[in-house]
Design a protein around this motif. Structure first.
Motif, PDB file in Angstrom:
ATOM      1  N   ALA A 238       0.823  -1.209   0.000  1.00 49.87           N
ATOM      2  CA  ALA A 238       0.000   0.000   0.000  1.00 49.87           C
ATOM      3  C   ALA A 238       0.862   1.266   0.000  1.00 49.87           C
ATOM      4  O   ALA A 238       0.591   2.214  -0.745  1.00 49.87           O
ATOM      5  N   VAL A 239       1.896   1.284   0.813  1.00 45.03           N
ATOM      6  CA  VAL A 239       2.778   2.453   0.862  1.00 45.03           C
ATOM      7  C   VAL A 239       3.514   2.636  -0.458  1.00 45.03           C
ATOM      8  O   VAL A 239       3.666   3.756  -0.962  1.00 45.03           O
ATOM      9  N   SER A 240       3.976   1.535  -1.035  1.00 46.33           N
ATOM     10  CA  SER A 240       4.714   1.614  -2.301  1.00 46.33           C
ATOM     11  C   SER A 240       3.839   2.140  -3.433  1.00 46.33           C
ATOM     12  O   SER A 240       4.327   2.818  -4.339  1.00 46.33           O
ATOM     13  N   LEU A 241       2.531   1.830  -3.400  1.00 46.10           N
ATOM     14  CA  LEU A 241       1.618   2.275  -4.464  1.00 46.10           C
ATOM     15  C   LEU A 241       0.971   3.623  -4.160  1.00 46.10           C
ATOM     16  O   LEU A 241       0.213   4.130  -5.003  1.00 46.10           O
ATOM     17  N   HIS A 242       1.242   4.192  -3.003  1.00 40.99           N
ATOM     18  CA  HIS A 242       0.644   5.478  -2.659  1.00 40.99           C
ATOM     19  C   HIS A 242       1.063   6.539  -3.679  1.00 40.99           C
ATOM     20  O   HIS A 242       2.181   6.525  -4.197  1.00 40.99           O
ATOM     21  N   SER A 243       0.146   7.450  -3.952  1.00 45.09           N
ATOM     22  CA  SER A 243       0.397   8.445  -5.000  1.00 45.09           C
ATOM     23  C   SER A 243       1.617   9.320  -4.701  1.00 45.09           C
ATOM     24  O   SER A 243       2.337   9.737  -5.617  1.00 45.09           O
ATOM     25  N   LYS A 244       1.875   9.606  -3.423  1.00 50.21           N
ATOM     26  CA  LYS A 244       3.027  10.445  -3.086  1.00 50.21           C
ATOM     27  C   LYS A 244       4.341   9.681  -3.128  1.00 50.21           C
ATOM     28  O   LYS A 244       5.400  10.266  -3.320  1.00 50.21           O
ATOM     29  N   VAL A 245       4.282   8.368  -2.926  1.00 43.71           N
ATOM     30  CA  VAL A 245       5.500   7.545  -2.966  1.00 43.71           C
ATOM     31  C   VAL A 245       5.747   7.041  -4.380  1.00 43.71           C
ATOM     32  O   VAL A 245       6.803   7.261  -4.964  1.00 43.71           O
ATOM     33  N   ASN A 246       4.760   6.323  -4.927  1.00 38.17           N
ATOM     34  CA  ASN A 246       4.773   5.882  -6.321  1.00 38.17           C
ATOM     35  C   ASN A 246       6.069   5.144  -6.702  1.00 38.17           C
ATOM     36  O   ASN A 246       6.769   5.522  -7.635  1.00 38.17           O
ATOM     37  N   ARG A 247       6.390   4.086  -5.958  1.00 35.49           N
ATOM     38  CA  ARG A 247       7.596   3.310  -6.245  1.00 35.49           C
ATOM     39  C   ARG A 247       7.302   2.005  -6.977  1.00 35.49           C
ATOM     40  O   ARG A 247       8.206   1.214  -7.228  1.00 35.49           O
ATOM     41  N   GLY A 248       6.049   1.739  -7.310  1.00 36.32           N
ATOM     42  CA  GLY A 248       5.717   0.532  -8.051  1.00 36.32           C
ATOM     43  C   GLY A 248       5.664  -0.701  -7.160  1.00 36.32           C
ATOM     44  O   GLY A 248       5.801  -0.632  -5.938  1.00 36.32           O
ATOM     45  N   LEU A 249       5.477  -1.850  -7.804  1.00 35.06           N
ATOM     46  CA  LEU A 249       5.302  -3.102  -7.072  1.00 35.06           C
ATOM     47  C   LEU A 249       6.551  -3.964  -7.017  1.00 35.06           C
ATOM     48  O   LEU A 249       6.598  -4.921  -6.250  1.00 35.06           O
ATOM     49  N   LEU A 250       7.558  -3.646  -7.840  1.00 35.99           N
ATOM     50  CA  LEU A 250       8.709  -4.556  -7.925  1.00 35.99           C
ATOM     51  C   LEU A 250       9.487  -4.592  -6.621  1.00 35.99           C
ATOM     52  O   LEU A 250       9.738  -5.674  -6.069  1.00 35.99           O
ATOM     53  N   SER A 251       9.875  -3.431  -6.098  1.00 40.33           N
ATOM     54  CA  SER A 251      10.681  -3.417  -4.881  1.00 40.33           C
ATOM     55  C   SER A 251       9.907  -3.988  -3.695  1.00 40.33           C
ATOM     56  O   SER A 251      10.441  -4.755  -2.895  1.00 40.33           O
ATOM     57  N   SER A 252       8.620  -3.634  -3.584  1.00 43.82           N
ATOM     58  CA  SER A 252       7.817  -4.176  -2.484  1.00 43.82           C
ATOM     59  C   SER A 252       7.598  -5.672  -2.648  1.00 43.82           C
ATOM     60  O   SER A 252       7.517  -6.411  -1.658  1.00 43.82           O
ATOM     61  N   GLY A 253       7.529  -6.159  -3.892  1.00 47.07           N
ATOM     62  CA  GLY A 253       7.379  -7.596  -4.121  1.00 47.07           C
ATOM     63  C   GLY A 253       8.619  -8.368  -3.712  1.00 47.07           C
ATOM     64  O   GLY A 253       8.529  -9.424  -3.067  1.00 47.07           O
ATOM     65  N   ILE A 254       9.789  -7.842  -4.082  1.00 46.73           N
ATOM     66  CA  ILE A 254      11.035  -8.497  -3.681  1.00 46.73           C
ATOM     67  C   ILE A 254      11.189  -8.466  -2.171  1.00 46.73           C
ATOM     68  O   ILE A 254      11.582  -9.456  -1.538  1.00 46.73           O
ATOM     69  N   MET A 255      10.860  -7.324  -1.564  1.00 42.30           N
ATOM     70  CA  MET A 255      10.954  -7.199  -0.114  1.00 42.30           C
ATOM     71  C   MET A 255       9.958  -8.122   0.570  1.00 42.30           C
ATOM     72  O   MET A 255      10.253  -8.686   1.641  1.00 42.30           O
ATOM     73  N   ALA A 256       8.786  -8.296  -0.020  1.00 38.58           N
ATOM     74  CA  ALA A 256       7.798  -9.212   0.545  1.00 38.58           C
ATOM     75  C   ALA A 256       8.332 -10.639   0.563  1.00 38.58           C
ATOM     76  O   ALA A 256       8.175 -11.362   1.559  1.00 38.58           O
ATOM     77  N   SER A 257       8.983 -11.055  -0.513  1.00 35.08           N
ATOM     78  CA  SER A 257       9.572 -12.395  -0.550  1.00 35.08           C
ATOM     79  C   SER A 257      10.640 -12.562   0.514  1.00 35.08           C
ATOM     80  O   SER A 257      10.728 -13.612   1.174  1.00 35.08           O
ATOM     81  N   TYR A 258      11.448 -11.525   0.704  1.00 33.40           N
ATOM     82  CA  TYR A 258      12.504 -11.584   1.711  1.00 33.40           C
ATOM     83  C   TYR A 258      11.934 -11.661   3.124  1.00 33.40           C
ATOM     84  O   TYR A 258      12.420 -12.427   3.968  1.00 33.40           O
TER      85      TYR A 258
END
Length: 415
Positions: A238-258
């Motif tokens: 949710a934070v990664s997709l927030h309009s002010k952050v807008n970092r996409g899903l890739l980094s949060s996906g990799i971090m989720a796996s970790y």
């Protein structure tokens, strides 16, 4: 005639100048390659030390009767095997890499004398390693126990450095696959595919942990660990997709796996019980899976230490410095400092962070202390990642507020 001779000599000097530069460049290239190969030798030394610590822990009391003749080892050498044996080997490894850190920490150029020391003199360093490994077996147990307390702190620092290195790598990977103007469509599709794979793997990991480790309502602690990990996944997305952050899903996906991997590793470190784990308590050697898991664990320790040691750029305050050909390829001091902390880290894993316990044979990082260390490590990793996402927004907000304040002051003064 004299002027012609002077001109000819100057021409000869200018013609020889590129040759000298080429020779120096080749010399620097050879030294740089030698230095890069040296780090693998230190990695092998670290691996051998890990194996020595395991051997002393599991078989030292039986196979090394010479330990009984040391007063520091107590009756029948009991103070130099098991937990105390691991700490003594770890202390020797720590001293070795600490000496290397102190003698190479200010090395910046390939022509420095300390560069030769870092990349060569292997016979002398091998003798140093043997000496530093043997000396702790003659040190009184009280001092070794004190080192064990100190090693807990050092291992914690190592975990923090490793976390920062992993998160920086995830950030770099995300930036590498970010869409740009030239290859916007291809990079975007590949990044979307990678993020989808990571999230599917994370969700499957959550479900499998519920099935294997939280199938009964009595497994309250495991249910809490897994559920909180699932909440962290949702928050990071949710934070990664927030309009002010807008970092996409890739980094949060990799971090989720970790994060899911850390949770699984923590639950696997719990003492095996029939109630909440499919594993059975085994006081012996176990099967081939136990041995294979132990060897994989040792290799993981070495790889984690090695990868963190060569990642000195992540921890530099100035990252805009241009690398010249006579600079060292990596920071020797930081490299050896990480390996000295890694010596404390592998000691804690071998004794499961318990200075008074009796670790089982062929076990590594098993026990409630290990479980809680990994769980806290997981929560800390998620906290650092979320802070890295939010920090640019906070800075931008502060800058905008400061600019608005200045505009108000200017308008007030003009009135």
């Amino acid at each position: 005639m004299v002027e012609d001779e002077v001109d000819d000599s100057e021409v000869d000097q200018w013609e020889e100048f590129p040759v000298v530069l080429q020779q120096k460049s080749m010399e620097y290239s050879i030294k740089s390659k030698r230095s890069s190969r040296a780090r693998y030798s230190y990695g092998i030394i670290f691996l051998i030390t890990n194996l020595i610590a395991w051997f002393v822990r599991d078989y030292g009391e039986r196979v090394l009767p010479v330990l009984q003749y040391s007063k520091a080892c107590g009756d029948e050498g009991s103070e130099c095997s098991h937990t105390m044996g691991v700490l003594r080997v770890s202390l020797g490894c720590f001293i070795f890499f600490l000496v290397m850190f102190l003698t190479t920490c200010f090395t910046s150029k390939l022509y420095d004398v300390s560069n030769v020391w870092h990349s060569g003199w292997w016979i002398l360093k091998f003798l140093m390693l043997i000496t530093f490994t043997v000396i702790p077996f003659f040190v009184p147990s009280d001092y070794v126990q004190l080192y064990g307390e100190f090693a807990r702190v050092g291992a914690g620092v190592f975990l923090i450095l490793q976390l920062i290195s992993v998160i920086e790598f995830i950030t770099w990977w995300n930036n590498y696959w970010m869409p740009d103007e030239r290859k916007k469509q291809s990079s975007c599709s590949l990044g979307l595919f990678m993020s989808t794979v990571c999230y599917i793997a994370s969700i499957c990991g959550i479900v499998m942990m519920y099935v294997l480790y939280a199938s009964k309502t009595s497994c309250i602690l495991n249910i809490f660990f897994i559920s909180w990990t699932a909440i962290l996944l949702v928050v990071m997305m949710a934070v990664s997709l927030h309009s002010k952050v807008n970092r996409g899903l890739l980094s949060s996906g990799i971090m989720a796996s970790y994060v899911v991997f850390l949770c699984w590793s923590a639950i696997r470190s719990e003492p095996a019980t029939q109630k909440c784990s499919p594993q059975q308590q085994n006081s012996g050697h176990g099967g081939w899976t136990t041995v294979l898991g132990f060897l994989i664990g040792i290799c993981a320790i070495v790889m984690a230490t090695f990868s963190t040691g060569i990642d000195s750029q992540t921890f530099q305050f100035r990252k805009d410095k241009v690398q010249s050909e006579d600079d060292v390829p990596y920071k020797y001091g930081f490299f050896h400092l990480v390996f000295s902390l890694g010596a404390m880290y592998f000691a804690m894993l071998f004794i499961s962070w318990n200075l008074d316990g009796l670790p089982r044979k062929w076990s590594i990082d098993v026990g409630w202390a290990s479980t809680w260390v990994k769980i806290v490590n997981e929560w800390f990793a998620a906290t650092i990642y979320l802070w890295k996402l939010i920090l640019p927004v906070v800075r931008q907000t502060k800058v905008m507020d400061h600019e608005e304040t200045e505009e108000e002051l200017d308008s007030t003064s003009s009135v």
